[in-house]
Write a protein that holds these residues in place. Structure first.
Motif, mmCIF file in Angstrom:
data_model
loop_
_atom_site.group_PDB
_atom_site.id
_atom_site.type_symbol
_atom_site.label_atom_id
_atom_site.label_comp_id
_atom_site.label_asym_id
_atom_site.label_seq_id
_atom_site.Cartn_x
_atom_site.Cartn_y
_atom_site.Cartn_z
ATOM 1 N N GLY A 399 0.797 -1.221 0.000
ATOM 2 C CA GLY A 399 0.000 0.000 0.000
ATOM 3 C C GLY A 399 0.822 1.258 0.000
ATOM 4 N N ALA A 400 2.075 1.180 0.437
ATOM 5 C CA ALA A 400 2.988 2.323 0.440
ATOM 6 C C ALA A 400 4.405 1.792 0.306
ATOM 7 C CB ALA A 400 2.840 3.135 1.734
ATOM 8 N N GLY A 401 5.179 2.428 -0.548
ATOM 9 C CA GLY A 401 6.554 1.978 -0.757
ATOM 10 C C GLY A 401 6.783 1.476 -2.163
ATOM 11 N N SER A 402 7.958 0.924 -2.378
ATOM 12 C CA SER A 402 8.376 0.510 -3.716
ATOM 13 C C SER A 402 8.171 -0.977 -3.933
ATOM 14 C CB SER A 402 9.857 0.859 -3.918
ATOM 15 O OG SER A 402 10.321 0.335 -5.147
ATOM 16 N N ALA A 403 7.427 -1.314 -4.991
ATOM 17 C CA ALA A 403 7.259 -2.719 -5.355
ATOM 18 C C ALA A 403 8.585 -3.351 -5.755
ATOM 19 C CB ALA A 403 6.259 -2.843 -6.511
ATOM 20 N N ILE A 404 9.554 -2.530 -6.152
ATOM 21 C CA ILE A 404 10.853 -3.063 -6.561
ATOM 22 C C ILE A 404 11.547 -3.729 -5.375
ATOM 23 C CG2 ILE A 404 13.028 -2.558 -7.740
ATOM 24 C CD1 ILE A 404 10.433 -2.000 -9.336
ATOM 25 N N TYR A 405 11.347 -3.196 -4.176
ATOM 26 C CA TYR A 405 11.937 -3.799 -2.980
ATOM 27 C C TYR A 405 11.373 -5.204 -2.771
ATOM 28 C CZ TYR A 405 13.725 -4.069 1.817
ATOM 29 O OH TYR A 405 14.390 -4.445 2.954
ATOM 30 N N MET A 406 10.054 -5.347 -2.954
ATOM 31 C CA MET A 406 9.424 -6.661 -2.832
ATOM 32 C C MET A 406 9.922 -7.603 -3.920
ATOM 33 S SD MET A 406 7.312 -6.470 -0.194
ATOM 34 C CE MET A 406 5.922 -7.593 -0.357
ATOM 35 N N ILE A 407 10.020 -7.079 -5.141
ATOM 36 C CA ILE A 407 10.480 -7.886 -6.267
ATOM 37 C C ILE A 407 11.903 -8.388 -6.038
ATOM 38 C CG2 ILE A 407 11.201 -7.690 -8.692
ATOM 39 C CD1 ILE A 407 8.672 -5.990 -9.155
ATOM 40 N N GLU A 408 12.756 -7.532 -5.480
ATOM 41 C CA GLU A 408 14.131 -7.965 -5.207
ATOM 42 C C GLU A 408 14.169 -9.098 -4.188
ATOM 43 O OE1 GLU A 408 17.504 -5.542 -4.593
ATOM 44 O OE2 GLU A 408 16.725 -3.890 -5.810
ATOM 45 N N SER A 409 13.272 -9.072 -3.209
ATOM 46 C CA SER A 409 13.205 -10.172 -2.240
ATOM 47 C C SER A 409 12.887 -11.474 -2.955
ATOM 48 C CB SER A 409 12.147 -9.872 -1.181
ATOM 49 O OG SER A 409 12.449 -8.699 -0.455
ATOM 50 N N GLN A 410 11.954 -11.415 -3.902
ATOM 51 C CA GLN A 410 11.583 -12.610 -4.665
ATOM 52 C C GLN A 410 12.719 -13.061 -5.574
ATOM 53 O OE1 GLN A 410 7.946 -11.132 -6.492
ATOM 54 N NE2 GLN A 410 7.363 -10.355 -4.479
ATOM 55 N N ILE A 411 13.408 -12.118 -6.175
ATOM 56 C CA ILE A 411 14.528 -12.446 -7.059
ATOM 57 C C ILE A 411 15.602 -13.222 -6.295
ATOM 58 C CG2 ILE A 411 16.489 -11.402 -8.272
ATOM 59 C CD1 ILE A 411 14.530 -9.233 -9.260
ATOM 60 N N ARG A 412 15.904 -12.781 -5.092
ATOM 61 C CA ARG A 412 16.920 -13.470 -4.284
ATOM 62 C C ARG A 412 16.465 -14.880 -3.933
ATOM 63 N NH1 ARG A 412 18.839 -8.683 -0.027
ATOM 64 N NH2 ARG A 412 19.296 -7.112 -1.621
ATOM 65 N N TYR A 413 15.201 -15.011 -3.599
ATOM 66 C CA TYR A 413 14.659 -16.324 -3.222
ATOM 67 C C TYR A 413 14.673 -17.277 -4.419
ATOM 68 C CZ TYR A 413 11.385 -19.567 -0.916
ATOM 69 O OH TYR A 413 10.784 -20.666 -0.336
ATOM 70 N N ILE A 414 14.240 -16.789 -5.578
ATOM 71 C CA ILE A 414 14.195 -17.635 -6.771
ATOM 72 C C ILE A 414 15.602 -18.023 -7.216
ATOM 73 C CG2 ILE A 414 13.516 -17.707 -9.214
ATOM 74 C CD1 ILE A 414 11.171 -15.798 -8.414
ATOM 75 N N THR A 415 16.532 -17.093 -7.111
ATOM 76 C CA THR A 415 17.921 -17.409 -7.445
ATOM 77 C C THR A 415 18.450 -18.510 -6.537
ATOM 78 O OG1 THR A 415 18.277 -15.128 -8.183
ATOM 79 C CG2 THR A 415 20.234 -16.448 -7.749
ATOM 80 N N ALA A 416 18.067 -18.473 -5.258
ATOM 81 C CA ALA A 416 18.472 -19.532 -4.328
ATOM 82 C C ALA A 416 17.854 -20.868 -4.719
ATOM 83 C CB ALA A 416 18.065 -19.155 -2.907
ATOM 84 N N ALA A 417 16.592 -20.845 -5.216
ATOM 85 C CA ALA A 417 15.936 -22.083 -5.655
ATOM 86 C C ALA A 417 16.651 -22.662 -6.878
ATOM 87 C CB ALA A 417 14.472 -21.806 -5.978
ATOM 88 N N VAL A 418 17.025 -21.805 -7.819
ATOM 89 C CA VAL A 418 17.764 -22.265 -8.999
ATOM 90 C C VAL A 418 19.115 -22.841 -8.585
ATOM 91 C CG1 VAL A 418 18.860 -21.517 -11.150
ATOM 92 C CG2 VAL A 418 16.592 -20.641 -10.543
ATOM 93 N N ARG A 419 19.751 -22.193 -7.628
ATOM 94 C CA ARG A 419 21.043 -22.685 -7.134
ATOM 95 C C ARG A 419 20.882 -24.062 -6.486
ATOM 96 N NH1 ARG A 419 21.987 -18.812 -3.714
ATOM 97 N NH2 ARG A 419 22.780 -17.411 -5.305
ATOM 98 N N GLU A 420 19.799 -24.251 -5.752
ATOM 99 C CA GLU A 420 19.538 -25.548 -5.116
ATOM 100 C C GLU A 420 19.333 -26.634 -6.166
ATOM 101 O OE1 GLU A 420 18.896 -28.552 -2.471
ATOM 102 O OE2 GLU A 420 19.675 -26.551 -2.035
ATOM 103 N N LEU A 421 18.564 -26.329 -7.205
ATOM 104 C CA LEU A 421 18.342 -27.298 -8.275
ATOM 105 C C LEU A 421 19.636 -27.600 -9.028
ATOM 106 C CD1 LEU A 421 14.954 -25.857 -9.595
ATOM 107 C CD2 LEU A 421 15.266 -28.090 -8.512
#
Length: 502
Positions: A399-421
């Motif tokens: 509701g307030a703030g930058s969606a890019i900050y949220m997106i970066e959190s997801q990017i880090r998580y997905i990168t970790a998932a790719v690394r695990e695979l």
């Protein structure tokens, strides 16, 4: 022609298919490259990258989040032209990022993905394009966003209108508005930017308002271009500006999620503009919000109210009943003559991945799973859909703030998932149903005390579920996504090589 792009086995890293080339898709592609992973493709239905910043080119299009916060933390920009960057400047930033990291060779533009199906026997996602081509990858990342499909309301008689119609996200630059009688339907963020820009051009402008938005001042200003000398210094001022705006928005969002007193600051900012910028008491009354602050997105503009003071601009609050061949008719029987209609009516935000038919294990349809509203673990993973991780998925808007900050959190998580695979210990990762259900119950419980549960808005599905927004601060989401916990997933081990014992 049927073509296949396959990821190899035997030590090669998993191939990643990213659907969408906006901030989410480009950011993940950069993160993968920075991690040394180059086996990915970015599939984009349009001719080029940019997402909403490619599509929304209407007059006055700009970000309502300060520039230093609305960019990747790993790729800050020091030469923003102003505090609130324009559409053109943000799009240029994305192009600069794509060029710097060599993403053009990974991009498949003008490619519409019609379906994606998971094959459990091969642990591959098969993506079918509109041209009949098949793209195969171990990991599927839909990065389509929440604001990609424009919504046009169904108004009786709209098909009879003989004038020009356009949605704000599909602007017609060859249609000159000079001297036109124009209707703007909607008073959301896009309308607040469009109206002040086109009001001086039109013969008459009529703004149709369903509910009055809160509008707070836009503290915009231009930045002095950095000198050659200052470019050599550490980017401390930009980092401090980013930190300051992040802390400011973290305080504001708690006023929406927990009803903290910080919401009163925003209310007072809106009330101040109403008192100081509107001359007519009757107009001021029409523009006074009736809902609780934050129920719908708060508008940021210092020029919207003054534009409505103009004698050639009318605000209509009566509901629209029909559109004729040359006018918009309202419930009081008034006929409002127009030759141009601008739909500033937002997007089908709750219809996540609506344009993409997704099938998981056993042919399970994602649209059926989401029949009563979209849900996903951490806004990314869905039980029954292995190796699929969404960017900017359900309950990750703020509701307030930058969606890019949220997106970066997801990017880090997905990168970790790719690394695990890539370690080869797992054929695919599938979030456990009990983990996803517990997360969803917690999110919905917290959302019940938020302002978004009090009214109808684009944050809520027709079933009543708040499907779009995160129930807390962005720092809370960053903490929840800081690491990939293998215990949250059903990890299917790789098949033994032929001739070896299982």
């Amino acid at each position: 022609m049927r073509a296949r792009q396959r990821a190899g086995r035997g030590g090669r890293r998993p191939r990643v298919a990213i659907v969408g080339a906006g901030f989410g898709g480009i950011g993940l592609a950069i993160a993968l490259k920075r991690a040394g992973h180059h086996d990915f493709v970015i599939v984009e239905r349009a001719a080029d990258i940019g997402g909403v910043w490619r599509d929304n080119t209407y007059p006055g299009a700009a970000c309502d989040i300060p520039s230093h916060l609305y960019c990747y933390s790993f790729e800050p920009r020091r030469d923003w032209a102003r505090r609130y960057a324009s559409q053109a400047e943000i799009l240029r930033y994305l192009h600069d990022c794509a060029d710097k990291y060599g993403l053009r060779s990974h991009l498949r533009p003008n490619t519409e993905i019609e379906s994606a199906e998971f094959d459990e026997s091969s642990a591959l996602w098969r993506l079918r394009t509109g041209e009949g081509e098949t793209i195969e990858a171990e990991v599927l990342v839909p990065a389509c966003g929440q604001l990609s499909n424009p919504r046009i309301p169904r108004i009786p008689g709209a098909d009879r209108f003989t004038g020009h119609t356009v949605h704000s996200a599909r602007w017609s630059h060859d249609h000159d508005l000079t001297g036109r009688w124009v209707a703007v339907i909607g008073t959301g963020s896009s309308a607040l930017q469009i109206v002040p820009e086109i009001a001086p051009l039109t013969g008459h402008l009529t703004v149709f308002q369903r509910s009055a938005p809160y509008v707070v001042p836009k503290w915009d200003r231009t930045y002095r271009p950095p000198s050659r000398w200052s470019r050599r210094l550490p980017p401390l001022p930009q980092k401090l500006a980013r930190l300051g705006w992040w802390l400011f928005n973290e305080a504001l969002v708690s006023g929406l999620t927990r009803r903290w007193p910080t919401a009163r600051l925003t209310e007072r900012g809106s009330q101040m503009q109403l008192r100081t910028q509107l001359d007519d008491p009757e107009l001021r009354e029409k523009l006074t919000p009736r809902s609780e602050l934050g129920c719908k997105r708060v508008g940021i503009s210092s020029t919207y109210y003054p534009a409505l003071n103009r004698p050639d601009v009318s605000l209509v609050t009566e509901p629209i009943t029909e559109i004729t061949d040359s006018a918009v008719r309202t419930a009081d029987g008034t006929r409002h003559p127009v030759d141009t209609i601008i739909y500033a009516t937002g997007f089908a935000a709750t219809e996540f991945l609506a344009s993409l038919r997704v099938r998981g294990r056993g042919g399970r349809e994602l649209s059926e799973v989401w029949r009563d509203g979209a849900r996903a673990y951490l806004g990314m993973a869905v039980p029954g859909f292995p190796n699929m991780f969404m960017i900017y998925g359900p309950n990750t808007n703020i509701g307030a703030g930058s969606a890019i900050y949220m997106i970066e959190s997801q990017i880090r998580y997905i990168t970790a998932a790719v690394r695990e695979l890539a370690r080869g210990r797992t054929r695919f990762l599938e979030v456990r149903a009990e983990v996803a259900d517990a997360f969803d119950r917690d999110v919905q419980r917290r959302l019940r005390r938020s302002v978004w549960s009090t009214c109808t808005s684009w944050y809520r599905h027709s079933s009543g579920r708040v499907t779009n927004n995160w129930p807390g601060q962005t720092a809370d989401y960053r903490r929840r996504t800081a690491r990939l916990d293998r215990a949250d997933y059903r990890a299917v081990p790789p098949r033994p090589a032929p001739g070896t014992r299982p």
